[in-house]
Structure formats: structure tokens, C-alpha cells
Design a protein around this motif. Structure first.
Motif, PDB file in Angstrom:
ATOM      1  N   VAL A 293       0.841  -1.196   0.000  1.00 54.95           N
ATOM      2  CA  VAL A 293       0.000   0.000   0.000  1.00 54.95           C
ATOM      3  C   VAL A 293       0.882   1.254   0.000  1.00 54.95           C
ATOM      4  CG1 VAL A 293      -1.725   1.324   1.268  1.00 54.95           C
ATOM      5  CG2 VAL A 293      -1.863  -1.183   1.191  1.00 54.95           C
ATOM      6  N   GLY A 294       0.556   2.206  -0.880  1.00 52.24           N
ATOM      7  CA  GLY A 294       1.252   3.479  -0.895  1.00 52.24           C
ATOM      8  C   GLY A 294       2.478   3.531  -1.777  1.00 52.24           C
ATOM      9  N   MET A 295       2.838   2.429  -2.426  1.00 52.75           N
ATOM     10  CA  MET A 295       3.992   2.474  -3.318  1.00 52.75           C
ATOM     11  C   MET A 295       3.585   3.109  -4.655  1.00 52.75           C
ATOM     12  SD  MET A 295       4.398  -1.352  -4.898  1.00 52.75           S
ATOM     13  CE  MET A 295       3.245  -1.927  -6.138  1.00 52.75           C
ATOM     14  N   ARG A 296       4.585   3.349  -5.499  1.00 54.70           N
ATOM     15  CA  ARG A 296       4.313   3.884  -6.825  1.00 54.70           C
ATOM     16  C   ARG A 296       3.464   2.898  -7.628  1.00 54.70           C
ATOM     17  NH1 ARG A 296      10.315   6.049  -8.725  1.00 54.70           N
ATOM     18  NH2 ARG A 296      10.677   7.432  -6.937  1.00 54.70           N
ATOM     19  N   GLY A 297       2.439   3.428  -8.249  1.00 51.22           N
ATOM     20  CA  GLY A 297       1.600   2.600  -9.098  1.00 51.22           C
ATOM     21  C   GLY A 297       1.985   2.754 -10.557  1.00 51.22           C
ATOM     22  N   ILE A 298       0.999   2.668 -11.420  1.00 50.64           N
ATOM     23  CA  ILE A 298       1.215   2.743 -12.856  1.00 50.64           C
ATOM     24  C   ILE A 298       1.308   4.211 -13.297  1.00 50.64           C
ATOM     25  CG2 ILE A 298       0.136   2.254 -15.096  1.00 50.64           C
ATOM     26  CD1 ILE A 298       1.227  -0.210 -13.766  1.00 50.64           C
ATOM     27  N   ILE A 299       2.102   4.453 -14.357  1.00 51.89           N
ATOM     28  CA  ILE A 299       2.074   5.731 -15.063  1.00 51.89           C
ATOM     29  C   ILE A 299       1.518   5.457 -16.448  1.00 51.89           C
ATOM     30  CG2 ILE A 299       3.413   7.656 -15.974  1.00 51.89           C
ATOM     31  CD1 ILE A 299       5.542   7.059 -13.904  1.00 51.89           C
ATOM     32  N   GLU A 300       0.547   6.245 -16.895  1.00 48.39           N
ATOM     33  CA  GLU A 300      -0.019   6.028 -18.219  1.00 48.39           C
ATOM     34  C   GLU A 300      -0.361   7.362 -18.872  1.00 48.39           C
ATOM     35  OE1 GLU A 300      -3.356   3.532 -17.575  1.00 48.39           O
ATOM     36  OE2 GLU A 300      -4.620   5.101 -16.713  1.00 48.39           O
ATOM     37  N   PRO A 301      -0.395   7.404 -20.213  1.00 52.57           N
ATOM     38  CA  PRO A 301      -0.730   8.658 -20.911  1.00 52.57           C
ATOM     39  C   PRO A 301      -2.155   9.102 -20.586  1.00 52.57           C
ATOM     40  CG  PRO A 301       0.245   7.045 -22.419  1.00 52.57           C
ATOM     41  CD  PRO A 301      -0.054   6.316 -21.144  1.00 52.57           C
ATOM     42  N   ASP A 302      -2.330  10.392 -20.459  1.00 51.16           N
ATOM     43  CA  ASP A 302      -3.654  10.967 -20.201  1.00 51.16           C
ATOM     44  C   ASP A 302      -4.324  11.255 -21.545  1.00 51.16           C
ATOM     45  OD1 ASP A 302      -5.885  12.215 -19.333  1.00 51.16           O
ATOM     46  OD2 ASP A 302      -4.880  13.879 -18.315  1.00 51.16           O
ATOM     47  N   ARG A 303      -4.896  10.219 -22.155  1.00 47.66           N
ATOM     48  CA  ARG A 303      -5.448  10.350 -23.503  1.00 47.66           C
ATOM     49  C   ARG A 303      -6.763  11.123 -23.514  1.00 47.66           C
ATOM     50  NH1 ARG A 303      -2.076   7.704 -26.559  1.00 47.66           N
ATOM     51  NH2 ARG A 303      -0.969   5.852 -25.801  1.00 47.66           N
ATOM     52  N   ASP A 304      -7.391  11.286 -22.374  1.00 41.85           N
ATOM     53  CA  ASP A 304      -8.617  12.084 -22.331  1.00 41.85           C
ATOM     54  C   ASP A 304      -8.330  13.575 -22.459  1.00 41.85           C
ATOM     55  OD1 ASP A 304     -10.195   9.847 -22.058  1.00 41.85           O
ATOM     56  OD2 ASP A 304     -10.196   9.922 -19.868  1.00 41.85           O
ATOM     57  N   ASN A 305      -7.166  13.991 -21.995  1.00 39.64           N
ATOM     58  CA  ASN A 305      -6.867  15.423 -21.951  1.00 39.64           C
ATOM     59  C   ASN A 305      -5.708  15.850 -22.839  1.00 39.64           C
ATOM     60  OD1 ASN A 305      -8.825  16.306 -19.871  1.00 39.64           O
ATOM     61  ND2 ASN A 305      -7.655  14.935 -18.550  1.00 39.64           N
ATOM     62  N   TRP A 306      -4.955  14.876 -23.371  1.00 42.01           N
ATOM     63  CA  TRP A 306      -3.816  15.202 -24.223  1.00 42.01           C
ATOM     64  C   TRP A 306      -3.874  14.407 -25.523  1.00 42.01           C
ATOM     65  CZ3 TRP A 306       0.392  18.523 -24.133  1.00 42.01           C
ATOM     66  CH2 TRP A 306       0.465  19.364 -23.023  1.00 42.01           C
ATOM     67  N   SER A 307      -3.492  15.059 -26.615  1.00 41.36           N
ATOM     68  CA  SER A 307      -3.431  14.388 -27.913  1.00 41.36           C
ATOM     69  C   SER A 307      -2.134  13.591 -28.028  1.00 41.36           C
ATOM     70  CB  SER A 307      -3.497  15.414 -29.050  1.00 41.36           C
ATOM     71  OG  SER A 307      -2.313  16.205 -29.079  1.00 41.36           O
ATOM     72  N   ASP A 308      -2.066  12.691 -29.009  1.00 36.50           N
ATOM     73  CA  ASP A 308      -0.807  12.032 -29.343  1.00 36.50           C
ATOM     74  C   ASP A 308       0.102  13.036 -30.052  1.00 36.50           C
ATOM     75  OD1 ASP A 308      -1.622   9.581 -28.302  1.00 36.50           O
ATOM     76  OD2 ASP A 308      -2.555   8.973 -30.193  1.00 36.50           O
ATOM     77  N   TRP A 309       1.391  12.685 -30.133  1.00 36.28           N
ATOM     78  CA  TRP A 309       2.316  13.510 -30.906  1.00 36.28           C
ATOM     79  C   TRP A 309       1.922  13.476 -32.376  1.00 36.28           C
ATOM     80  CZ3 TRP A 309       5.418  16.806 -28.613  1.00 36.28           C
ATOM     81  CH2 TRP A 309       5.939  16.540 -27.345  1.00 36.28           C
ATOM     82  N   VAL A 310       1.920  14.630 -33.014  1.00 32.84           N
ATOM     83  CA  VAL A 310       1.615  14.737 -34.444  1.00 32.84           C
ATOM     84  C   VAL A 310       2.827  15.341 -35.141  1.00 32.84           C
ATOM     85  CG1 VAL A 310       0.099  15.744 -36.183  1.00 32.84           C
ATOM     86  CG2 VAL A 310      -0.840  15.019 -33.970  1.00 32.84           C
ATOM     87  N   THR A 311       3.279  14.705 -36.232  1.00 30.29           N
ATOM     88  CA  THR A 311       4.462  15.161 -36.954  1.00 30.29           C
ATOM     89  C   THR A 311       4.112  16.274 -37.936  1.00 30.29           C
ATOM     90  OG1 THR A 311       5.479  12.970 -36.786  1.00 30.29           O
ATOM     91  CG2 THR A 311       6.346  14.443 -38.468  1.00 30.29           C
ATOM     92  N   VAL A 312       4.928  17.318 -37.950  1.00 32.32           N
ATOM     93  CA  VAL A 312       4.806  18.401 -38.934  1.00 32.32           C
ATOM     94  C   VAL A 312       5.626  17.980 -40.151  1.00 32.32           C
ATOM     95  CG1 VAL A 312       5.110  20.863 -39.364  1.00 32.32           C
ATOM     96  CG2 VAL A 312       4.672  20.040 -37.037  1.00 32.32           C
ATOM     97  N   GLU A 313       4.964  17.655 -41.252  1.00 32.76           N
ATOM     98  CA  GLU A 313       5.655  17.103 -42.411  1.00 32.76           C
ATOM     99  C   GLU A 313       6.599  18.112 -43.056  1.00 32.76           C
ATOM    100  OE1 GLU A 313       5.657  14.043 -43.120  1.00 32.76           O
ATOM    101  OE2 GLU A 313       4.006  13.370 -41.834  1.00 32.76           O
TER     102      GLU A 313
END
Length: 612
Positions: A293-313
């Protein structure tokens, strides 16, 4: 990832008994492998990842450099610590082939792709391995000293030239309010700056320590020759840049969790600072090491609030990042194929303006099928199809939001009808491009007033997103992109994506030859024939060959030989002439097409009769 590690930004090390003092720059501190005569030494493996490829030509390591004597009962008792060097080793490296991760690291690992040196009878205190300059990222030092202990003070890498890759990720930029985003520009300059260094042995070796000479770390013993005295701008230098961008609603693109009372590793969301203060989470658990209990859990991308990286061609292009976002972040990756060439990115800037509305909702359906099964619109690939795309602004209290719509399509579209508020209306004007349709409305529409555009086009892939955006022609604001949602009640897809019907999954579609009887007598009637075809579902490019053959299988005329992507309704003519421009003899010929993709090879043929 569990400690905030970022690919391409942070170097990392792993293996058995890795210790920071092996990389602290102090030769007097060392990692000690059991040197006690009472304990049997084991093999130790040290792996490190530079984060990105670097150009190196020397690998150096050495023992604890101290005159302090090793105490009795240990290997090399009575000798200075610098005698406790590694007696057997293999040093290997790779560019892209990543070694096993710590959780899978074997006791007896295979060397990496390039063995830089294998020495099973080493008598040098300072090991200095020299090799031709090459780009490398992963390195492994495998100690084979099973019969002797050793100390390891430092592991060092040396190289020349400019790195083949360099990554930079900006801080998260707060725009102080939601914004819409337009084109992104950047200014890249390319240079060459060649230097050469050569090591000269000292005239009086006693002037320098054995350690410094072994490491070749004496600056005055390196002779520098400037081939280019200053950097020379060279637009043709083999340097390229890749700019990426993402946008968000809050100030962090990651979600950090603390393990809760039920040992759920997604138990409680915490800040990054609080996460790093928690107990370290193991990459895997066993009977001895259990979650708590209380240790570090998972880290995951916040896909609800942040977009994926998009490349500028390319500089000056508009990219499909979500609008109405307050936060933005850039990432730059520079690549150089020449050790003496580098790039300099002087600036990156983006067009932005306040949003037109809180949201522009959009959804699409196939005409005649507004509420498909499971809400998924399906369409025949490569077939001209009628679609209805509905848009609606969410801008409470505003009666005038936009008066222009742009829809991006896979192939050239054809406008059919405009409806506003459920009623058919005449458009103000129209502009059709090869892959887009612009409809200018007769008036401005406001909050909760739907706009429906019916048009025809074809899809050429497994799934197609119909990007749409709106703008106000009377205001100098950037167009706002639509997001999938419930724009009108009578359409039930709630999305801007359509999918290919399984029955239509063919690479070569609509292969037709007309007319099939050719009379090349110059009267203007059936003097030639036209070949039409559509290429779809192409992921990695298609090799297309189109030709005319006689009945013996000999090629009479090559019409097409090209590499292409998906293409709709391509047309090629044949005038009944051979490769030399002469009319062919009367008879029956085959117009044959061959399309080769990553999915295999497809061939079709249609007979054509030549009469005159």
C-alpha cells in the motif's frame, strides 16, 4: 517509465549490481565485485543506453585508482587497488538492437551486434578499446572474470563529430487560455564543420600519470586540425529535422497513480512530485517482493486530456492537432548522416487564435443509412459514394459562429446538397479541390444550429477520418476543427470515421477497358481505348504494371510502370500502337494489369480486339 524515464531524453543503465559511482567521474570511488577469497566471484554484466545514437570510437574502463593496499583475505592482498582490474571481458555494442530489459536480463547474455573487443587474458589496468568511428546507442560490458574479483571505478565513452540524432522536448507551454491552432513554421539551417584530432605520445611519459595516459585524457597531447576553421553553411548537408507537437487541456500529459488499500496499482491519482516521493515500484513481483500500500503505481498517458504527438511534415503546414486547448508542447528530433554535418533550428512558431466555439461537433453517415448497426458507417472501398456530414457549434448565447465549412476527402469530391437547421438552402459559393470541399454558407449560423453537407467521394483505405473545420469569413480567426460527437439526432454514428466493408477489401478495384473493339482508322470513332482502375488499401506503396500483350504473351506496349499509393479512377489510353509507334496487326490483344503490395500480387486482364 516507472521512475519518469523519457525515451530519447534520459540515458539509463542496468545489469547486476549497477552503482552510480561507476559513472561519477571520480577514479577513487569504485564498484567492488567480491574480492574476498572466501566468496566465489560471479559474472557481472553492465548495460547502458545513451538514449539516442552517439558517434563513438573509444570505450574505456579501469579499476579503483588508489595506492591504498588491499587488505589480507582478499584477492591481490597487499597490492594497490589499481591492481584489481578486470582480467576477462567482452565489450559489445549495437545501434538499434536493444538488449534485454532488467526484468529479463539473462545470467549469460549473448554479446550485442558489434563485439568491440574480447579479451580472456587481460593484463592492462586501463582498458582503452579503439575502433572506427560509428554511431552506437547500446553498450554492454560483460565481465568473464569468474575466478577473480575486481573493482570498477569508471566506464567512459569518447567520440568525435556530431551526434547522428539529437532530441529536444520543450517544457509544457501554458497559453493562458484555450486556443485554436493553424500552421507551424520552423527555420532550419544546415552546416558542415570538420575537425580532426590525433594523439601524440609524450616525449617524457613520466610527466603524466599512468591513468591519464591510459585513458588518453591529456588535452595537450591531442592535436587538433581544423579542416573548416568555422562552421560552413551547406544547404545540401545530409541533415533533416522532425518537428512534433501535441496539445492538452491540463498541465501534464501523464497520469500518476499510487497503490491503494486494495493493492490496485491504479488506485489513486497523484501529482508527479508526490509520485516520485513514494516507495519505488519493482518492475515485477515475486514471493519475496510483494506490492504494498502506498507504493508507486502505474504511469499512463492521459489520452482524455492530451493528444498524441503529431508530426509536422514540412514547415508552413497545418497539422491535425486538437483545437480549443490551453497547453502545447513541441518535440524536435535532428538527424545527421555525416559526422561533420549538423543542423541548427533557429525558431519554431505556430499560428493560434481564440476559438470560435467551445466545440464544433461533427458526425458522418452514408446517404440512406443514417443509423448503421453498432453506429459504425461502412462503405464499399474504391466506389463513388454519397455521404452526409453534419456539424453543430456549441457556443451558448452566440447567434453567429461560422459561415464556411471545409471537408477533407480521400479523392476529389462532388457537392450535392446543403441543409441548415434541417432545411435545404442554397450555398453562397463553392470551391472544390482534389482532396477537399469548401462550402460557403448563405448566412452565419450560431449555437446549436446544425449544418448538413451532402457530397460524393470514395474511400481507399480500411478506415477514413473525414476531417472538417469551420470558420467565420468576416473575422481573422483560425478555422476550428470538428470533433466527433452528436451533431444531429437523425444520424446515429457520433463520429467522423467510416470503415471499409469486409466484402470490398480488394486492392485492385473497378478495372475497366472501354471500348473493347478498337478501329484505328483515323475517323475519330473508337480509334483508341481507355483503361480505368482504382488502387486501394495500400499501406506501404504498390508497384503497378499495365501493358498490352499479344496472344503469345509478348508485351506489345508498356502503358504504366510505377510505384504508387492508393489512387481513385486512374485512366490510361492505348491507341493500338506498339513501343515503336507503329500500328499493331489486327487481332486479339490482352490489356493486363499487375498490382504488387505488401498483401501480395493481384492481376487482371481484359481482351481487346483491333480491327481495321
Amino acid at each position: 517509465e516507472l521512475s519518469g524515464y523519457v525515451e530519447g531524453e534520459d540515458p539509463r543503465v542496468w545489469g547486476w549490481n549497477i552503482h552510480p559511482i561507476m559513472f561519477d567521474g571520480d577514479p577513487r570511488t569504485a564498484h567492488t565485485v567480491p574480492v574476498s577469497l572466501m566468496r566465489a566471484p560471479h559474472r557481472y554484466n553492465y548495460v547502458f543506453d545513451m538514449g539516442v545514437p552517439v558517434r563513438v570510437n573509444r570505450f574505456v574502463f579501469y579499476p579503483k585508482w588508489s595506492d591504498e593496499l588491499i587488505t589480507p583475505g582478499n584477492w591481490y592482498a597487499g597490492s594497490p587497488f589499481y591492481e584489481s582490474y578486470m582480467r576477462q571481458y567482452i565489450v559489445s555494442a549495437s545501434l538499434y538492437n536493444e538488449p534485454p530489459s532488467p526484468r529479463r536480463f539473462p545470467d549469460d547474455p549473448e554479446p550485442l551486434d558489434f563485439v568491440l573487443e574480447k579479451n580472456m587474458a587481460n593484463y592492462k589496468k586501463v582498458v582503452n578499446i579503439e575502433f572506427p568511428l560509428k554511431p552506437l546507442r547500446f553498450f554492454m560490458l560483460d565481465s568473464r572474470s569468474k575466478d577473480y574479483g575486481f573493482t570498477l571505478a569508471e566506464i567512459e565513452l569518447y567520440g568525435q563529430g556530431f551526434s547522428p540524432e539529437a532530441w529536444y522536448t520543450s517544457k509544457i507551454i501554458d497559453l493562458k487560455g484555450p486556443m485554436n491552432f493553424g500552421r507551424i513554421f520552423y527555420d532550419l539551417k544546415k552546416f558542415r564543420w570538420r575537425k580532426e584530432w590525433s594523439w601524440k605520445e609524450p616525449e617524457e611519459p613520466g610527466e603524466y600519470s599512468e591513468l591519464d595516459l591510459g585513458r588518453k585524457s591529456v588535452r595537450e597531447l591531442w592535436e587538433e586540425r581544423l579542416i573548416d576553421p568555422v562552421p560552413v553553411e551547406d544547404p545540401d548537408a545530409p541533415v533533416r529535422v522532425e518537428v512534433k507537437v501535441r496539445t492538452g487541456k491540463d498541465d501534464t500529459p501523464l497520469i500518476y497513480y499510487r497503490t491503494d488499500d486494495m493493492l490496485d496499482e491504479r488506485g489513486e491519482v497523484v501529482s508527479r512530485e508526490e509520485y516520485l516521493s513514494l516507495g519505488v515500484r519493482r518492475v515485477e513481483f515475486d514471493r519475496t517482493h510483494r506490492p504494498y500500500v502506498g507504493m508507486r503505481g502505474i504511469i499512463e498517458p492521459d489520452r482524455d486530456n492530451w493528444s498524441d504527438w503529431v508530426t509536422v511534415e514540412a514547415s508552413g503546414e497545418e497539422v491535425g492537432i486538437p483545437d480549443v486547448r490551453r497547453y502545447i508542447q513541441f518535440q524536435v528530433r535532428m538527424y545527421s548522416e555525416d559526422p561533420w554535418a549538423f543542423g541548427r533550428l533557429d525558431s519554431v512558431w505556430i499560428e493560434l487564435s481564440p476559438p470560435l466555439a467551445d466545440k464544433i461537433l461533427g458526425e458522418i453517415c452514408v446517404e440512406g443509412d443514417p443509423r448503421p448497426e453498432e453506429g459504425v458507417a461502412e462503405v464499399e472501398v474504391g466506389m463513388d459514394t454519397s455521404f452526409v456530414l453534419a456539424l453543430k457549434a456549441s457556443a451558448p448565447g452566440r447567434k453567429e459562429v461560422f459561415d464556411a465549412v471545409r471537408i477533407f476527402t480521400p479523392v476529389r469530391p462532388k457537392f450535392e446538397e446543403l441543409r441548415i437547421g434541417g432545411k435545404q438552402e442554397n450555398r453562397d459559393s463553392l470551391h472544390v479541390g482534389d482532396r477537399y470541399l469548401e462550402v460557403f454558407l448563405p448566412r452565419k449560423v450560431g449555437d446549436d444550429e446544425p449544418v448538413e453537407v451532402r457530397f460524393r467521394t470514395a474511400v481507399l483505405s480500411y478506415s477514413t477520418n473525414f476531417f472538417a473545420e469551420v470558420w467565420d469569413r468576416g473575422r481573422e480567426l483560425i478555422p476550428q476543427r470538428a470533433v466527433s460527437g452528436d451533431a444531429v439526432d437523425w444520424i446515429g454514428t457520433n463520429q467522423l470515421q467510416v470503415f471499409a466493408a469486409a466484402r470490398s477489401l480488394e486492392v485492385l478495384k473497378d478495372f475497366r477497358v472501354a471500348p473493347v473493339v478498337v478501329t484505328p482508322n483515323g475517323d475519330g470513332s473508337n480509334d483508341s481505348t481507355e483503361v480505368t482502375y482504382t488502387i486501394s488499401l495500400v499501406m506501404e506503396g504498390a508497384k503497378v504494371e499495365l501493358g498490352v500483350y499479344d496472344m503469345a504473351g509478348r508485351m506489345v506496349r508498356k502503358l504504366v510502370e510505377e510505384e504508387t499509393g492508393s489512387a481513385f479512377g486512374k485512366v490510361k489510353g492505348w491507341n493500338a500502337r506498339d513501343e515503336d509507334g507503329k500500328l499493331v496487326l489486327p487481332g486479339v490483344y490482352l490489356v493486363k494489369i499487375s498490382v504488387e503490395t505488401d498483401q501480395g500480387r493481384t492481376e487482371r486482364a481484359v481482351p481487346v480486339i483491333v480491327i481495321y
